[in-house]
Design a protein around this motif. Structure first.
Motif, PDB file in Angstrom:
ATOM      1  N   PRO A  48       0.827  -1.211   0.000  1.00  0.00           N
ATOM      2  CA  PRO A  48       0.000   0.000   0.000  1.00  0.00           C
ATOM      3  C   PRO A  48       0.863   1.263   0.000  1.00  0.00           C
ATOM      4  N   ARG A  49       0.933   1.953  -1.142  1.00  0.00           N
ATOM      5  CA  ARG A  49       1.822   3.121  -1.251  1.00  0.00           C
ATOM      6  C   ARG A  49       1.437   4.228  -0.273  1.00  0.00           C
ATOM      7  N   ASP A  50       0.147   4.308   0.076  1.00  0.00           N
ATOM      8  CA  ASP A  50      -0.278   5.401   0.970  1.00  0.00           C
ATOM      9  C   ASP A  50       0.317   5.271   2.374  1.00  0.00           C
ATOM     10  N   GLU A  51       0.778   4.080   2.736  1.00  0.00           N
ATOM     11  CA  GLU A  51       1.408   3.907   4.054  1.00  0.00           C
ATOM     12  C   GLU A  51       2.807   4.531   4.102  1.00  0.00           C
ATOM     13  N   PHE A  52       3.354   4.859   2.933  1.00  0.00           N
ATOM     14  CA  PHE A  52       4.744   5.336   2.866  1.00  0.00           C
ATOM     15  C   PHE A  52       4.849   6.839   2.632  1.00  0.00           C
ATOM     16  N   VAL A  53       3.709   7.519   2.426  1.00  0.00           N
ATOM     17  CA  VAL A  53       3.767   8.958   2.175  1.00  0.00           C
ATOM     18  C   VAL A  53       3.325   9.704   3.442  1.00  0.00           C
ATOM     19  N   PRO A  54       3.789  10.937   3.616  1.00  0.00           N
ATOM     20  CA  PRO A  54       3.375  11.710   4.790  1.00  0.00           C
ATOM     21  C   PRO A  54       1.846  11.839   4.839  1.00  0.00           C
ATOM     22  N   SER A 103      11.494   6.493   1.817  1.00  0.00           N
ATOM     23  CA  SER A 103      10.287   6.120   2.575  1.00  0.00           C
ATOM     24  C   SER A 103      10.236   4.633   2.906  1.00  0.00           C
ATOM     25  N   GLY A 104      11.030   3.825   2.178  1.00  0.00           N
ATOM     26  CA  GLY A 104      10.974   2.370   2.350  1.00  0.00           C
ATOM     27  C   GLY A 104      10.051   1.677   1.348  1.00  0.00           C
ATOM     28  N   TYR A 105       9.402   2.469   0.484  1.00  0.00           N
ATOM     29  CA  TYR A 105       8.424   1.880  -0.455  1.00  0.00           C
ATOM     30  C   TYR A 105       9.092   0.916  -1.451  1.00  0.00           C
ATOM     31  N   ARG A 127      15.521   6.903   7.645  1.00  0.00           N
ATOM     32  CA  ARG A 127      15.793   5.480   7.906  1.00  0.00           C
ATOM     33  C   ARG A 127      14.922   4.963   9.045  1.00  0.00           C
ATOM     34  N   ARG A 128      14.823   5.752  10.109  1.00  0.00           N
ATOM     35  CA  ARG A 128      14.020   5.311  11.264  1.00  0.00           C
ATOM     36  C   ARG A 128      12.545   5.207  10.902  1.00  0.00           C
ATOM     37  N   ARG A 129      12.055   6.175  10.132  1.00  0.00           N
ATOM     38  CA  ARG A 129      10.645   6.124   9.756  1.00  0.00           C
ATOM     39  C   ARG A 129      10.370   4.929   8.825  1.00  0.00           C
ATOM     40  N   ALA A 130      11.282   4.708   7.874  1.00  0.00           N
ATOM     41  CA  ALA A 130      11.106   3.585   6.939  1.00  0.00           C
ATOM     42  C   ALA A 130      11.105   2.261   7.703  1.00  0.00           C
ATOM     43  N   ARG A 131      12.019   2.157   8.651  1.00  0.00           N
ATOM     44  CA  ARG A 131      12.111   0.930   9.444  1.00  0.00           C
ATOM     45  C   ARG A 131      10.792   0.685  10.194  1.00  0.00           C
ATOM     46  N   ALA A 132      10.239   1.739  10.774  1.00  0.00           N
ATOM     47  CA  ALA A 132       8.971   1.621  11.518  1.00  0.00           C
ATOM     48  C   ALA A 132       7.826   1.244  10.574  1.00  0.00           C
ATOM     49  N   THR A 133       7.807   1.831   9.383  1.00  0.00           N
ATOM     50  CA  THR A 133       6.730   1.530   8.423  1.00  0.00           C
ATOM     51  C   THR A 133       6.795   0.063   7.997  1.00  0.00           C
ATOM     52  N   LEU A 134       7.995  -0.401   7.690  1.00  0.00           N
ATOM     53  CA  LEU A 134       8.151  -1.800   7.244  1.00  0.00           C
ATOM     54  C   LEU A 134       7.730  -2.755   8.356  1.00  0.00           C
ATOM     55  N   ARG A 143      16.075  -5.153   5.686  1.00  0.00           N
ATOM     56  CA  ARG A 143      16.842  -4.550   6.782  1.00  0.00           C
ATOM     57  C   ARG A 143      17.275  -3.147   6.383  1.00  0.00           C
ATOM     58  N   CYS A 144      16.970  -2.148   7.209  1.00  0.00           N
ATOM     59  CA  CYS A 144      17.373  -0.764   6.923  1.00  0.00           C
ATOM     60  C   CYS A 144      18.660  -0.448   7.664  1.00  0.00           C
TER      61      CYS A 144
END
Ligand code: SAH
Length: 231
Positions: A48-54, A103-105, A127-134, A143-144
């Motif tokens: 879901p791309r919307d999970e990766f955008v602000p 974003s980790g997308y 990096r921290r936000r991407a890690r949390a999203t994943l 792994r980030c």
């Protein structure tokens, strides 16, 4: 083909579920016109791309454009993400390196089609936000890592595929050195403002290159990239 990679700004409310789903379907239809690989299409449907955008940009998450994610960086255009993943030619068993987590997308899409993804990012907050999203999405095979002095993740290589989501002035030797024999490096190469999306295939010491067309990525900074102008 010219594939603009930068999107604009804007803020707005979270769309209702049905308009969200329609927008996602539109994005997937566009991708199906350019990408054939079943695994990639499944991944684009699953992530879901919307999970990766602000949050303020959720209503634009399925537009075919890049969107700002903070720190002057962008989440890549979905069609480009699909094309880069297809060019990496993955069928489930591979170890993949991504340079530029953002974003980790892209990492999430790669994780859907490969065995393991290592992704490196130089901006700690991203990096921290991407890690949390994943983690929130239950994606445990990506792994980030924080980017070190050497480009890529030399201690974790070699990789069957390397996907670079920031623009380099040339094909970085350091990354070619982290590519397994038979591996593919997908990377935008050119000037700061516009580049060509290249696929470099390694066979022994020989490199074969082809182009997927023009594109615009934010610059890769540091070794193998552009000078950091401090902004
Ligand atoms: N793949 C991302 C988009 C990345 S934008 C996504 O799907 O959202 C490019 C990213 O590369 C930026 O976050 C930038 O901080 C990062 N970057 C730039 N130079 C880098 C380097 N040398 N090593 C690791 N990351 C780098």
């Amino acid at each position: 083909m010219r594939l603009g990679l930068r999107g604009g700004n804007g803020a707005g409310p979270t769309p209702p579920q049905d308009s969200r789903d329609r927008a996602e379907q539109r994005m997937l239809r566009l991708i199906r016109r350019h990408v054939r690989d079943r695994h990639v299409l499944d991944a684009m449907r699953a992530v879901p791309r919307d999970e990766f955008v602000p949050a303020g940009l959720r209503h634009r998450a399925f537009e075919d454009g890049a969107l700002p994610i903070g720190g002057g960086q962008t989440i890549s255009q979905p069609l480009i993400v699909a094309m880069m993943t297809e060019a990496a030619a993955l069928d489930g068993g591979e170890r993949v390196l991504e340079v530029g987590t953002g974003s980790g997308y892209q990492a999430a899409v790669l994780a859907h089609v490969a065995r393991e993804v290592v992704t490196v990012e130089r901006v700690g907050a991203l990096r921290r936000r991407a890690r949390a999203t994943l983690r929130r999405l239950g994606i445990h095979n990506a792994r980030c890592l924080s980017a070190g002095a050497v480009l890529g993740a030399p201690a974790d290589g070699p990789f069957d595929a390397i996907v670079v989501t920031a623009a380099a002035p040339d094909v970085p030797e350091t990354l070619v050195g982290q590519l397994a024999d038979g591996g593919r490096l997908v990377i935008p190469v050119g000037r700061r403002t516009e580049q060509e999306l290249l696929v470099i295939a390694r066979r022994g010491e020989r490199l074969r290159r082809r182009s997927l067309g023009g594109c615009r990525f934010v610059p890769l900074l540091g070794e193998g990239g552009f000078a950091d102008k401090g902004g």
